[in-house]
Scaffold this motif. Structure first.
Motif, short mmCIF file in Angstrom:
data_model
loop_
_atom_site.label_atom_id
_atom_site.label_comp_id
_atom_site.label_asym_id
_atom_site.label_seq_id
_atom_site.Cartn_x
_atom_site.Cartn_y
_atom_site.Cartn_z
N SER A 70 30.30 29.85 18.00
CA SER A 70 31.71 30.24 18.12
C SER A 70 32.57 29.69 16.98
CB SER A 70 32.27 29.74 19.47
OG SER A 70 32.14 28.32 19.57
N ILE A 72 34.77 29.28 13.76
CA ILE A 72 35.61 30.17 12.96
C ILE A 72 36.01 29.54 11.63
CG2 ILE A 72 36.53 31.32 15.01
CD1 ILE A 72 39.16 29.70 14.53
N PRO A 175 40.06 35.01 12.27
CA PRO A 175 40.40 34.11 13.39
C PRO A 175 41.03 32.79 12.92
CG PRO A 175 38.22 35.03 13.68
CD PRO A 175 38.64 35.39 12.29
N THR A 179 44.76 31.45 13.86
CA THR A 179 44.99 30.11 14.40
C THR A 179 46.10 29.40 13.66
OG1 THR A 179 42.68 29.91 15.14
CG2 THR A 179 43.91 27.86 14.81
N SER A 279 43.15 38.11 16.19
CA SER A 279 43.13 37.31 17.40
C SER A 279 41.68 37.12 17.85
CB SER A 279 43.91 37.99 18.52
OG SER A 279 43.26 39.19 18.92
N SER A 280 41.44 36.11 18.67
CA SER A 280 40.09 35.84 19.16
C SER A 280 39.53 37.04 19.91
CB SER A 280 40.11 34.61 20.06
OG SER A 280 38.84 34.38 20.61
N TYR A 283 38.71 39.85 17.45
CA TYR A 283 37.55 39.41 16.66
C TYR A 283 36.26 39.61 17.45
CZ TYR A 283 34.37 36.07 14.33
OH TYR A 283 33.30 35.47 13.71
N GLN A 284 36.24 39.16 18.70
CA GLN A 284 35.05 39.30 19.53
C GLN A 284 34.72 40.76 19.78
OE1 GLN A 284 32.89 37.06 20.36
NE2 GLN A 284 34.08 35.40 19.43
#
Length: 296
Positions: A70, A72, A175, A179, A279-280, A283-284
């Motif tokens: 996970s 980034i 990401p 942040t 955004s997370s 991105y996912q």
């Protein structure tokens, strides 16, 4: 590690001695430290903190990490399937580009490296710079190849990241950029769970800095040196309360494309990064698919 200690001392001059922005004693409530879960970046963070606070701290300095899947703080080819699809093959392809391949063949011959042995300019540069930094000898033949090695390593990485295609940079550092923008918004809106926090430190890699510099539009086509740093400062006008972002690289301020000044109005800064910030959740979603990234 001396370079990171010196970087910490430079930050100390700016944020403690000249402006009294930070308390001279480290406190987790004021300073957030995050690193990739790799020994050298964790040690780098420790050395920077040592230079910044001169061993003055309240308790243990927490350095936060996360699992590799996970992460980034670098382009995550293992955690993002689409990034691997888009860029994975370009690593091998980059060494086969005609000009790079010709120079690589010449330097392999000069160094006596067999044709079947895997080597590329990024590996050669890493070895050369590490030797020089730690006072170890380099093969004399590399003296005449220094500039070529540096340039070809950058050429390879530009081919791998392919910055002209927005989705590649999105998936490399989107990401992380999101942040950074989130940290800014939380501070301005007063919604942070740590209201006294003033400094966010991220200990990452040269392969993090390069796509970040590309996304910011200030990559100078030179490989970042050891202890290179990108700094984002949040400023607020005393009378109007208007917010500005100032970006520096290697201690030098930069005017970003799309910004009307070195002190970039926050909305202009957000607009400049809007093509790359992810955004997370997005991105996912993109990473788990096989289609190109779409506009957020």
């Amino acid at each position: 590690m001396q370079q990171l200690y010196e970087l910490g001392k430079r930050l100390r001059r700016r944020y403690i001695e000249e402006t009294a922005f930070l308390d001279p004693t480290f406190t987790p409530a004021e300073v957030y430290v995050r690193s990739t879960n790799i020994v050298r970046t964790i040690e780098s963070a420790k050395c920077l903190i040592a230079g910044l606070f001169q061993q003055k701290q309240k308790g243990i300095v927490p350095i936060l990490t996360t699992e590799a899947e996970s992460e980034i703080l670098y382009p995550n080819y293992h955690g993002c399937k689409l990034l691997k699809v888009l860029s994975g093959h370009r690593w091998a392809e980059s060494s086969a580009l005609p000009d790079i391949a010709a120079d690589l063949q010449s330097i392999q011959n000069a160094l006596g490296i067999a044709a079947h042995q895997h080597v590329d300019f990024i590996l050669i540069r890493d070895d050369m710079v590490a030797r020089e930094t730690h006072g170890l000898p380099c093969p004399p033949v590399l003296n005449t190849w220094r500039d070529t090695v540096e340039q070809r390593a950058v050429d390879m990485l530009c081919h791998i990241y392919e910055p002209s295609k927005r989705e590649n940079l999105q998936l490399c550092v989107g990401p992380l950029l999101h942040t950074l923008l989130f940290n800014i918004d939380e501070k301005l809106q007063g919604t942070s769970s740590e209201p006294n926090r003033k400094l966010f430190l991220y200990s990452a890699h040269d392969t993090t800095l390069i796509p970040c510099l590309m996304a910011l539009g200030i990559f100078d086509m030179k490989w970042p040196p050891y202890a290179a740093d990108i700094t984002l400062e949040l400023h607020q006008h005393r009378q109007t309360n208007e917010s500005f972002i100032k970006v520096s690289y290697l201690g030098q301020d930069h005017l970003l494309p799309g910004c009307s000044g070195v002190y970039c109005p926050l909305q202009e800064f957000k607009q400049a990064l809007s093509a790359y910030s992810l955004s997370s959740e997005l991105y996912q979603s993109l990473c788990n698919g096989t289609e190109g990234a779409t506009k957020p």
